[in-house]
Every structure is written in C-alpha cells, then in structure tokens.
Design a protein around this motif. Structure first.
Motif, PDB file in Angstrom:
ATOM      1  N   SER A 148      18.000 -12.628 -22.247  1.00  0.00           N
ATOM      2  CA  SER A 148      19.159 -12.986 -22.171  1.00  0.00           C
ATOM      3  C   SER A 148      19.854 -11.895 -20.915  1.00  0.00           C
ATOM      4  O   SER A 148      20.487 -12.047 -20.316  1.00  0.00           O
ATOM      5  CB  SER A 148      20.010 -12.777 -23.356  1.00  0.00           C
ATOM      6  OG  SER A 148      19.791 -11.575 -24.010  1.00  0.00           O
ATOM      7  N   ILE A 149      19.391 -10.529 -21.192  1.00  0.00           N
ATOM      8  CA  ILE A 149      19.737  -9.572 -20.331  1.00  0.00           C
ATOM      9  C   ILE A 149      19.520  -9.854 -18.901  1.00  0.00           C
ATOM     10  O   ILE A 149      20.211  -9.454 -17.892  1.00  0.00           O
ATOM     11  CB  ILE A 149      19.240  -8.133 -20.763  1.00  0.00           C
ATOM     12  CG1 ILE A 149      19.717  -7.665 -21.832  1.00  0.00           C
ATOM     13  CG2 ILE A 149      19.602  -6.929 -19.627  1.00  0.00           C
ATOM     14  CD1 ILE A 149      19.308  -6.306 -22.533  1.00  0.00           C
ATOM     15  N   LEU A 194      25.246 -12.611 -23.663  1.00  0.00           N
ATOM     16  CA  LEU A 194      24.444 -11.852 -24.696  1.00  0.00           C
ATOM     17  C   LEU A 194      24.714 -12.196 -26.186  1.00  0.00           C
ATOM     18  O   LEU A 194      23.863 -11.621 -26.921  1.00  0.00           O
ATOM     19  CB  LEU A 194      24.451 -10.517 -24.441  1.00  0.00           C
ATOM     20  CG  LEU A 194      24.310 -10.084 -23.100  1.00  0.00           C
ATOM     21  CD1 LEU A 194      24.381  -8.260 -23.100  1.00  0.00           C
ATOM     22  CD2 LEU A 194      22.960 -10.469 -22.241  1.00  0.00           C
ATOM     23  N   SER A 195      25.643 -12.941 -26.549  1.00  0.00           N
ATOM     24  CA  SER A 195      26.261 -13.515 -27.686  1.00  0.00           C
ATOM     25  C   SER A 195      26.310 -12.193 -28.906  1.00  0.00           C
ATOM     26  O   SER A 195      25.781 -12.203 -29.765  1.00  0.00           O
ATOM     27  CB  SER A 195      24.682 -14.408 -28.170  1.00  0.00           C
ATOM     28  OG  SER A 195      24.592 -15.590 -27.722  1.00  0.00           O
ATOM     29  N   VAL A 196      27.104 -11.267 -28.301  1.00  0.00           N
ATOM     30  CA  VAL A 196      27.539 -10.155 -28.925  1.00  0.00           C
ATOM     31  C   VAL A 196      28.979 -10.155 -29.071  1.00  0.00           C
ATOM     32  O   VAL A 196      29.514 -10.745 -28.210  1.00  0.00           O
ATOM     33  CB  VAL A 196      26.781  -8.749 -28.399  1.00  0.00           C
ATOM     34  CG1 VAL A 196      25.254  -8.777 -28.435  1.00  0.00           C
ATOM     35  CG2 VAL A 196      27.214  -8.430 -27.210  1.00  0.00           C
ATOM     36  N   ASN A 197      29.495  -9.378 -30.036  1.00  0.00           N
ATOM     37  CA  ASN A 197      30.840  -9.366 -30.060  1.00  0.00           C
ATOM     38  C   ASN A 197      31.519  -8.154 -30.147  1.00  0.00           C
ATOM     39  O   ASN A 197      32.539  -7.760 -30.300  1.00  0.00           O
ATOM     40  CB  ASN A 197      31.387 -10.226 -31.248  1.00  0.00           C
ATOM     41  CG  ASN A 197      30.999  -9.985 -32.720  1.00  0.00           C
ATOM     42  OD1 ASN A 197      30.235  -8.584 -32.643  1.00  0.00           O
ATOM     43  ND2 ASN A 197      30.969 -10.748 -33.500  1.00  0.00           N
ATOM     44  N   LEU A 202      25.920  -4.544 -28.363  1.00  0.00           N
ATOM     45  CA  LEU A 202      25.562  -4.735 -27.091  1.00  0.00           C
ATOM     46  C   LEU A 202      24.326  -3.459 -26.788  1.00  0.00           C
ATOM     47  O   LEU A 202      23.522  -3.722 -26.136  1.00  0.00           O
ATOM     48  CB  LEU A 202      26.890  -4.518 -26.339  1.00  0.00           C
ATOM     49  CG  LEU A 202      26.437  -4.359 -24.647  1.00  0.00           C
ATOM     50  CD1 LEU A 202      25.858  -5.576 -24.092  1.00  0.00           C
ATOM     51  CD2 LEU A 202      27.852  -3.901 -23.956  1.00  0.00           C
ATOM     52  N   SER A 203      24.845  -2.252 -27.378  1.00  0.00           N
ATOM     53  CA  SER A 203      23.881  -1.068 -27.174  1.00  0.00           C
ATOM     54  C   SER A 203      22.611  -1.207 -27.885  1.00  0.00           C
ATOM     55  O   SER A 203      21.540  -1.104 -27.159  1.00  0.00           O
ATOM     56  CB  SER A 203      24.768   0.131 -27.876  1.00  0.00           C
ATOM     57  OG  SER A 203      23.826   1.318 -27.869  1.00  0.00           O
ATOM     58  N   ASP A 204      22.808  -1.808 -29.023  1.00  0.00           N
ATOM     59  CA  ASP A 204      21.529  -2.159 -29.769  1.00  0.00           C
ATOM     60  C   ASP A 204      20.438  -3.107 -29.102  1.00  0.00           C
ATOM     61  O   ASP A 204      19.444  -3.015 -28.874  1.00  0.00           O
ATOM     62  CB  ASP A 204      22.047  -2.697 -31.100  1.00  0.00           C
ATOM     63  CG  ASP A 204      22.421  -1.783 -32.082  1.00  0.00           C
ATOM     64  OD1 ASP A 204      22.322  -0.595 -31.832  1.00  0.00           O
ATOM     65  OD2 ASP A 204      23.008  -2.237 -33.163  1.00  0.00           O
ATOM     66  N   LEU A 205      21.096  -4.292 -28.175  1.00  0.00           N
ATOM     67  CA  LEU A 205      20.387  -5.027 -27.766  1.00  0.00           C
ATOM     68  C   LEU A 205      19.965  -4.437 -26.348  1.00  0.00           C
ATOM     69  O   LEU A 205      18.455  -4.729 -26.139  1.00  0.00           O
ATOM     70  CB  LEU A 205      21.484  -6.272 -27.078  1.00  0.00           C
ATOM     71  CG  LEU A 205      20.715  -7.325 -26.168  1.00  0.00           C
ATOM     72  CD1 LEU A 205      19.661  -7.926 -27.037  1.00  0.00           C
ATOM     73  CD2 LEU A 205      21.600  -8.391 -25.775  1.00  0.00           C
ATOM     74  N   PHE A 206      20.611  -3.479 -25.527  1.00  0.00           N
ATOM     75  CA  PHE A 206      19.893  -2.922 -24.519  1.00  0.00           C
ATOM     76  C   PHE A 206      18.929  -2.005 -25.207  1.00  0.00           C
ATOM     77  O   PHE A 206      17.770  -1.940 -24.358  1.00  0.00           O
ATOM     78  CB  PHE A 206      20.832  -1.978 -23.912  1.00  0.00           C
ATOM     79  CG  PHE A 206      21.501  -2.698 -22.783  1.00  0.00           C
ATOM     80  CD1 PHE A 206      21.438  -2.475 -21.507  1.00  0.00           C
ATOM     81  CD2 PHE A 206      22.231  -4.127 -23.092  1.00  0.00           C
ATOM     82  CE1 PHE A 206      22.123  -3.098 -20.318  1.00  0.00           C
ATOM     83  CE2 PHE A 206      22.846  -4.758 -22.041  1.00  0.00           C
ATOM     84  CZ  PHE A 206      22.791  -4.265 -20.866  1.00  0.00           C
ATOM     85  N   LYS A 207      18.810  -1.437 -26.257  1.00  0.00           N
ATOM     86  CA  LYS A 207      17.864  -0.439 -26.795  1.00  0.00           C
ATOM     87  C   LYS A 207      16.554  -1.040 -27.355  1.00  0.00           C
ATOM     88  O   LYS A 207      15.520  -0.623 -26.970  1.00  0.00           O
ATOM     89  CB  LYS A 207      18.591   0.228 -28.052  1.00  0.00           C
ATOM     90  CG  LYS A 207      19.521   1.424 -27.883  1.00  0.00           C
ATOM     91  CD  LYS A 207      20.052   1.813 -28.982  1.00  0.00           C
ATOM     92  CE  LYS A 207      20.994   3.056 -28.617  1.00  0.00           C
ATOM     93  NZ  LYS A 207      21.407   3.693 -29.975  1.00  0.00           N
ATOM     94  N   ASP A 208      16.658  -2.375 -27.660  1.00  0.00           N
ATOM     95  CA  ASP A 208      15.587  -3.193 -27.840  1.00  0.00           C
ATOM     96  C   ASP A 208      14.972  -3.851 -26.765  1.00  0.00           C
ATOM     97  O   ASP A 208      13.673  -3.900 -26.943  1.00  0.00           O
ATOM     98  CB  ASP A 208      16.159  -4.595 -28.617  1.00  0.00           C
ATOM     99  CG  ASP A 208      16.747  -4.189 -30.074  1.00  0.00           C
ATOM    100  OD1 ASP A 208      16.492  -3.250 -30.609  1.00  0.00           O
ATOM    101  OD2 ASP A 208      17.363  -5.276 -30.638  1.00  0.00           O
ATOM    102  N   HIS A 209      15.676  -3.541 -25.706  1.00  0.00           N
ATOM    103  CA  HIS A 209      14.870  -4.072 -24.294  1.00  0.00           C
ATOM    104  C   HIS A 209      14.605  -2.798 -23.529  1.00  0.00           C
ATOM    105  O   HIS A 209      14.051  -2.836 -22.198  1.00  0.00           O
ATOM    106  CB  HIS A 209      15.719  -5.058 -23.510  1.00  0.00           C
ATOM    107  CG  HIS A 209      15.765  -6.306 -24.074  1.00  0.00           C
ATOM    108  ND1 HIS A 209      16.716  -6.542 -25.128  1.00  0.00           N
ATOM    109  CD2 HIS A 209      15.076  -7.528 -24.127  1.00  0.00           C
ATOM    110  CE1 HIS A 209      16.366  -7.916 -25.580  1.00  0.00           C
ATOM    111  NE2 HIS A 209      15.676  -8.209 -24.755  1.00  0.00           N
ATOM    112  N   ASN A 210      14.644  -1.551 -24.413  1.00  0.00           N
ATOM    113  CA  ASN A 210      13.938  -0.396 -23.592  1.00  0.00           C
ATOM    114  C   ASN A 210      15.064  -0.079 -22.298  1.00  0.00           C
ATOM    115  O   ASN A 210      14.589   0.387 -21.240  1.00  0.00           O
ATOM    116  CB  ASN A 210      12.886  -0.275 -23.242  1.00  0.00           C
ATOM    117  CG  ASN A 210      11.852  -0.505 -24.563  1.00  0.00           C
ATOM    118  OD1 ASN A 210      12.040   0.211 -25.419  1.00  0.00           O
ATOM    119  ND2 ASN A 210      10.760  -1.192 -24.464  1.00  0.00           N
TER     120      ASN A 210
END
Length: 211
Positions: A148-149, A194-197, A202-210
C-alpha cells in the motif's frame, strides 16, 4: 585495451564534483569524467554525448526531483544511475531504485567505498547495500502482493514522513511552501490510501515496511 567509460557527475556543489573527479580519475583507469551543476545541463550533455554512468545528486539546490531518472533513461536507456545523496539509504534507497536508479551511495562514505561503488557499477551495472538488496529480493518474492505504501505519490510519501517525524500541518505548510488546506488534503489522502486514521498507525505501518 579496455574501452573508455564516460562518467557524468551531477551535483550543485563544485567542491563535491571536483573531489569526486579527483578520486575517480586517480583510482579508476580508462574513464573520462564530465560534470554538471544542475539537471538541465546534465540532460543537454546526455543529448550530445554517450554516458555510461551518472553519479546523481537527487537533491539540487534544495529541491528533490525523483522524476529526473525517468528523463535520463528516456534520453539514454542504457545509462546507469548511481544516486549520490546525503539521505539515509535505509529510508530512501529502495524508493529511488524503484524509480529508475541502479544503485545508491551515501555522500558521507569513505573514498574506498566511492571507488568500489563506481567500479561495481561499471562492471556489474548496479550497487546496493546488503539491506537494500535484501529488500529488493523480498519485493521480488512478494511481487503479487500490493504494498500500500507504494501507492503513495512522491509528495504524499514526503508528507507522510514529515507527519511521522512530528511535524504539524502548519510546519509542513511552511517547509514545503504549500497551503495548509493542501496539507490537510494530502494527509486525508494518505490516511485513506493506507487505511489508517492516526499518526501512530501511520508510523507503525512505515516501521513494518522498514521505512
């Protein structure tokens, strides 16, 4: 006798260009070094001279132009592009490579690494850190899964990074010289894609993708 290779240095700082030119001409045989202080000059050189490798500062005069790689490839498809940037490769390297770069080199590296990187680009056509190579391999294995990113535009990605780093809408507006309403529109679009609110998600999603 080895065929001479043409290398183009694109950087807005003359001292940087001259320093890299000295390093390369002193350590790599059979190369001719050309240089340009901006993208416009670089594109004109590409129209008149066959260039094998470009060391490209992706940020000229404070402005990042990620689309320049596509413009370069449109003029000379076989030209190899080595990004030469002060940005952290762990954050931006993969994104640049996905937009047309063939390698990434941090400006704060040693002279030996510069020589190694350029030599590898000439011999193999690419130069990546182990971390970036691992990410590329991982993406290849997961090519049927949509990240998604990756759906974010370059501006959306930039604003997402600023939000994660604690910038508010007004600060982003001032930093990017855009209206606050435009920042809000981008923020809503990022959250929607990104289906975040919230910023934490948002930060967690970016961390998950390094990222």
């Amino acid at each position: 006798m080895k065929i001479e290779k043409n290398i183009l240095l694109v950087d807005d700082h003359m001292v940087v260009r001259k320093g890299i030119e000295l390093i390369l001409s002193s350590n790599i045989p059979n190369v001719s070094i050309y240089n340009s202080q901006n993208y416009e000059e670089a594109l004109e050189i590409l129209k008149t001279l066959n260039i094998d490798l470009i060391l490209l500062d992706i940020n000229i005069n404070g402005v990042e132009n990620i689309k320049i790689m596509k413009e370069i490839k449109e003029i000379q498809k076989s030209t190899k592009i080595l990004i030469f940037s002060s940005h952290e490769e762990s954050q931006y390297g993969l994104r640049y490579i996905q937009n047309g770069a063939d390698g990434y080199l941090n400006k704060f590296c040693s002279q030996d690494r510069i020589v190694s990187a350029v030599s590898e680009m000439i011999e193999k056509g690419s130069f990546y850190s182990d971390d970036t190579r691992e990410k590329l391999n991982s993406k290849t294995k997961k090519k049927n899964k949509i990240n998604s990113i990756d759906s974010l535009s370059n501006r959306e990605f930039e604003i997402a990074q600023l939000l994660i780093n604690g910038y508010g809408n007004l600060e982003i507006s001032n930093k990017l010289d855009i209206q606050m309403s435009t920042v809000s529109t981008y923020k809503n679009r990022i959250f929607d894609k990104l289906s975040v609110n919230n910023i934490v998600s948002l930060s967690d999603l970016f961390k998950d993708h390094n990222l």
